[in-house]
Design a protein around this motif. Structure first.
Motif, PDB file in Angstrom:
ATOM      1  N   GLN A   1      24.639  30.122  43.323  1.00 22.70           N
ATOM      2  CA  GLN A   1      26.332  30.226  43.250  1.00 22.70           C
ATOM      3  C   GLN A   1      26.521  31.468  42.478  1.00 22.70           C
ATOM      4  O   GLN A   1      27.240  32.700  42.679  1.00 22.70           O
TER       5      GLN A   1
ATOM      6  N   GLY B   1      25.823  34.626  44.429  1.00 23.92           N
ATOM      7  CA  GLY B   1      26.765  36.042  45.139  1.00 23.92           C
ATOM      8  C   GLY B   1      27.703  36.379  43.874  1.00 23.92           C
ATOM      9  O   GLY B   1      28.526  37.160  44.638  1.00 23.92           O
ATOM     10  N   LEU B   2      28.163  35.719  42.772  1.00 25.76           N
ATOM     11  CA  LEU B   2      29.326  35.683  42.410  1.00 25.76           C
ATOM     12  C   LEU B   2      28.740  37.538  41.364  1.00 25.76           C
ATOM     13  O   LEU B   2      29.390  37.924  40.748  1.00 25.76           O
TER      14      LEU B   2
ATOM     15  N   ASN C   1      26.913  39.805  42.828  1.00 21.62           N
ATOM     16  CA  ASN C   1      26.947  40.517  43.875  1.00 21.62           C
ATOM     17  C   ASN C   1      28.196  41.370  43.888  1.00 21.62           C
ATOM     18  O   ASN C   1      28.722  42.487  44.331  1.00 21.62           O
ATOM     19  N   GLU C   2      29.264  39.474  44.089  1.00 20.57           N
ATOM     20  CA  GLU C   2      30.753  39.840  44.308  1.00 20.57           C
ATOM     21  C   GLU C   2      31.650  41.276  42.622  1.00 20.57           C
ATOM     22  O   GLU C   2      32.542  41.667  43.190  1.00 20.57           O
ATOM     23  N   LEU C   3      30.594  41.269  42.005  1.00 23.67           N
ATOM     24  CA  LEU C   3      31.352  41.323  40.567  1.00 23.67           C
ATOM     25  C   LEU C   3      30.461  42.757  40.852  1.00 23.67           C
ATOM     26  O   LEU C   3      31.613  43.711  40.218  1.00 23.67           O
ATOM     27  N   CYS C   4      29.490  43.109  41.052  1.00 18.31           N
ATOM     28  CA  CYS C   4      28.681  44.668  41.082  1.00 18.31           C
ATOM     29  C   CYS C   4      30.138  45.387  42.469  1.00 18.31           C
ATOM     30  O   CYS C   4      30.065  46.486  41.533  1.00 18.31           O
ATOM     31  N   GLU C   5      30.397  44.414  43.774  1.00 23.94           N
ATOM     32  CA  GLU C   5      31.348  45.627  44.107  1.00 23.94           C
ATOM     33  C   GLU C   5      33.134  45.787  43.928  1.00 23.94           C
ATOM     34  O   GLU C   5      33.324  46.833  44.487  1.00 23.94           O
ATOM     35  N   GLU C   6      33.309  44.783  43.226  1.00 21.01           N
ATOM     36  CA  GLU C   6      33.488  45.219  42.666  1.00 21.01           C
ATOM     37  C   GLU C   6      34.370  45.441  41.568  1.00 21.01           C
ATOM     38  O   GLU C   6      35.342  45.958  40.687  1.00 21.01           O
TER      39      GLU C   6
ATOM     40  N   GLY D   1      33.555  30.697  39.696  1.00 16.42           N
ATOM     41  CA  GLY D   1      34.765  32.130  39.756  1.00 16.42           C
ATOM     42  C   GLY D   1      35.748  31.981  38.900  1.00 16.42           C
ATOM     43  O   GLY D   1      36.106  33.373  39.233  1.00 16.42           O
TER      44      GLY D   1
ATOM     45  N   LYS E   1      35.240  36.032  36.831  1.00 14.68           N
ATOM     46  CA  LYS E   1      36.137  37.338  37.228  1.00 14.68           C
ATOM     47  C   LYS E   1      36.944  37.418  36.359  1.00 14.68           C
ATOM     48  O   LYS E   1      37.052  38.424  35.872  1.00 14.68           O
TER      49      LYS E   1
END
Length: 335
Positions: free
Chosen positions: A27, A30-31, A33-38, A113, A116
């Motif tokens: 988890q 995955g978080l 990766n999302e923070l890097c993408e955003e 979550g 973020k």
């Protein structure tokens, strides 16, 4: 490193968490990766697992994951020192290479979550972001009642705590540097952080059930934790004893005067009862004073809070990959 984006370190204290650790890593990875993408964090951000002297496969799992997961790293403490000191070890290690740090327990009861929202508040200029529970529905009646009573008592004693906040929070580099200036051994981080005085805010979330394993905070540790918080930040219990002594002295004068005029009512039974009451109060007073003296004793010795046995955090990914073929490294620290 992208200088426009902050480097985040997520700190995860661990003690015998082999049951829940795979899902925790999944988890949090995955978080990240999302923070890097955003574009909320830089690509060199890390997840720092702090192994607090685990006796199961926790450290081996962390070490093995560190050679195949670019985000995962860890430090292994030489022995179990407790959650608060392990968390402090993570904070002090993270401040060497990060712009901000977020602490979260390995059991994933805190909402991943929400991190973020932490980062968005950090980008808005907040130095400290507290994760605060909306409700305590997942707690037992006993734990919910005692926890609420603890916060109310601390507030009445003048201790500034964030209500329903545990150890799920974000600290900026500046806040971490300031925290490092607090050398005390009797750690109660929930009380120390509001003293830092930096700009702060709260993010509210729903706490989940523990995914696996058992709680590391049974009743005995909860009581010890509450006593540490009370005696580390307030001398009012000592003052209460003084006031109680004055009140009892006044009452004893009144009862003594009454006994002289009415000895038949207060005979042997009254004497024995008064001895029991006063003896109990004396023991309570001595215990309270002893608690403070014990803390002075620990602080004066100024012993190190912990010892780091293995440090993967300061190693580069290349150095960690070099260990991939060295199976003896993992077998050596299997337990």
């Amino acid at each position: 490193m992208d200088k426009r984006l902050p480097m985040l370190t997520i700190i995860v204290p661990c003690f015998n968490e082999e049951e829940v650790l795979p899902e925790t890593i999944k988890q949090l990875t995955g978080l990240m990766n999302e923070l890097c993408e955003e574009k909320l964090i830089g690509k060199h951000s890390r997840i720092l697992f702090v192994d607090d002297g685990s006796t199961d496969r926790t450290w081996m799992m962390i070490a093995m994951e560190s050679v195949r997961n670019q985000f995962v790293t860890g430090i292994k403490l030489a022995r179990n020192v407790g959650h608060q000191k392990a968390l402090l070890a993570g904070y002090l290690k993270a401040r060497e290479k990060c712009d901000c740090a977020i602490s979260i327990d390995a059991d994933l009861q805190d909402d991943v979550g929400v991190i973020k929202e932490f980062m968005k508040n950090y980008h808005e200029g907040y130095e400290i972001v507290y994760g605060v529970r909306k409700r305590r529905d997942t707690d037992s009646f006993f734990k919910r009642t005692t926890a609420q009573g603890f916060y109310r008592m601390m507030k009445k004693l003048g201790i500034d705590l964030v209500y329903n906040h545990a150890d799920f929070r974000l600290l900026s580099k500046r806040a971490l540097d300031e925290l490092a200036r607090y050398p005390e051994n009797n750690l109660f981080l929930r009380g120390i952080l509001p003293l830092l005085g930096f700009r702060s805010t709260k993010v509210f979330y729903d706490r989940k059930e523990r995914l696996a394993g058992k709680t590391k905070y049974p009743l005995r540790k909860m009581i010890s934790f509450a006593l540490d918080g009370l005696t580390s930040f307030s001398v009012r219990p000592i003052r209460f004893i003084t006031i109680l002594g004055i009140i009892l002295f006044s009452v004893s004068i009144l009862l003594g005067s009454f006994t002289i005029f009415n000895h038949a009512i207060f005979g042997l039974n009254g004497t024995v009862l008064s001895l029991w009451v006063l003896g109990s109060l004396q023991l309570i007073a001595l215990g309270t004073v002893g608690e403070y003296i014990g803390k002075i004793f620990i602080e004066v010795k100024n012993r190190p809070k912990y010892a780091v046995e293995i440090d993967l955090f300061t190693k580069s990914m290349v150095e960690r990959l070099d260990r991939k073929m060295d199976e003896s490294y993992f077998l050596k620290y299997k337990s």
